[in-house]
Design a protein around this motif. Sequence first.
Motif, PDB file in Angstrom:
ATOM      1  N   ILE A   9       0.852  -1.190   0.000  1.00  0.00           N
ATOM      2  CA  ILE A   9       0.000   0.000   0.000  1.00  0.00           C
ATOM      3  C   ILE A   9       0.888   1.240   0.000  1.00  0.00           C
ATOM      4  N   PRO A  82      -4.922   2.857  -0.949  1.00  0.00           N
ATOM      5  CA  PRO A  82      -6.100   2.996  -0.088  1.00  0.00           C
ATOM      6  C   PRO A  82      -6.914   4.265  -0.361  1.00  0.00           C
ATOM      7  N   CYS A  96      -9.218   7.120   3.375  1.00  0.00           N
ATOM      8  CA  CYS A  96      -8.842   5.836   2.791  1.00  0.00           C
ATOM      9  C   CYS A  96      -9.910   4.776   3.034  1.00  0.00           C
ATOM     10  N   ALA A 100      -7.692  -2.856   0.876  1.00  0.00           N
ATOM     11  CA  ALA A 100      -6.389  -3.536   0.862  1.00  0.00           C
ATOM     12  C   ALA A 100      -6.246  -4.464   2.072  1.00  0.00           C
ATOM     13  N   ILE A 111       0.773  -6.891   4.788  1.00  0.00           N
ATOM     14  CA  ILE A 111       0.722  -5.613   4.072  1.00  0.00           C
ATOM     15  C   ILE A 111       2.073  -4.944   4.233  1.00  0.00           C
ATOM     16  N   CYS A 165      -2.027   0.539   9.557  1.00  0.00           N
ATOM     17  CA  CYS A 165      -1.241   0.542   8.312  1.00  0.00           C
ATOM     18  C   CYS A 165      -0.957   1.970   7.843  1.00  0.00           C
TER      19      CYS A 165
END
Length: 189
Positions: A9, A82, A96, A100, A111, A165
Amino acid sequence: GLSTGAILIANHRSSVDPFFIQMACDKPVGCLVAREYVEIPVLRHLFRFLGMIPVGRKGVDTQATKRAIREAAIGRLVLMFPEGRLNTTSDLMQSCRPGAVLVAIRAGVPIVPFYVRDIPFTNAVLKPFISRARVQLCVGKPIDVVKLSQGKTDKQTLAEILLICLQEIAKLAGEVDWEPQVAGRNWNG
């Protein structure tokens, strides 16, 4: 490099972001790109060659999601943005979606967060190919979203993991106080 598949990402500043990310990886990277880009004749063959996965912008594209899950599950790298659109604002990232995270959990892969720095802001698709930019790519450590989620993919779990993330992308950018936004309202997972 990663021996397993992974979902990559990144923040999204320019239509050439996928090329820079591909250069940093030692195996091919598939990427979800807006269907209208894939349909530009000059880019169509290039995108097919690069393993791009066309995705509809409206709502959730189940076909693209299933293909991303399949590819990551068999050991491929798949890049997802995202934000789902180019960020031409001065904010680190726009709101976002957790797509993902869902794909990574379903595929059973980590990720890997990326931060792309110093790309000229632009909306034009072909302009970045011509303008010269000094690009710096920061790569974070793989995030074990399967373990974090304990296999759950409800909205709340996806949103919580998405925030983790995105905070990793912010750390790569050196922005510790940044508050990520989850585009929850119109996202139906």
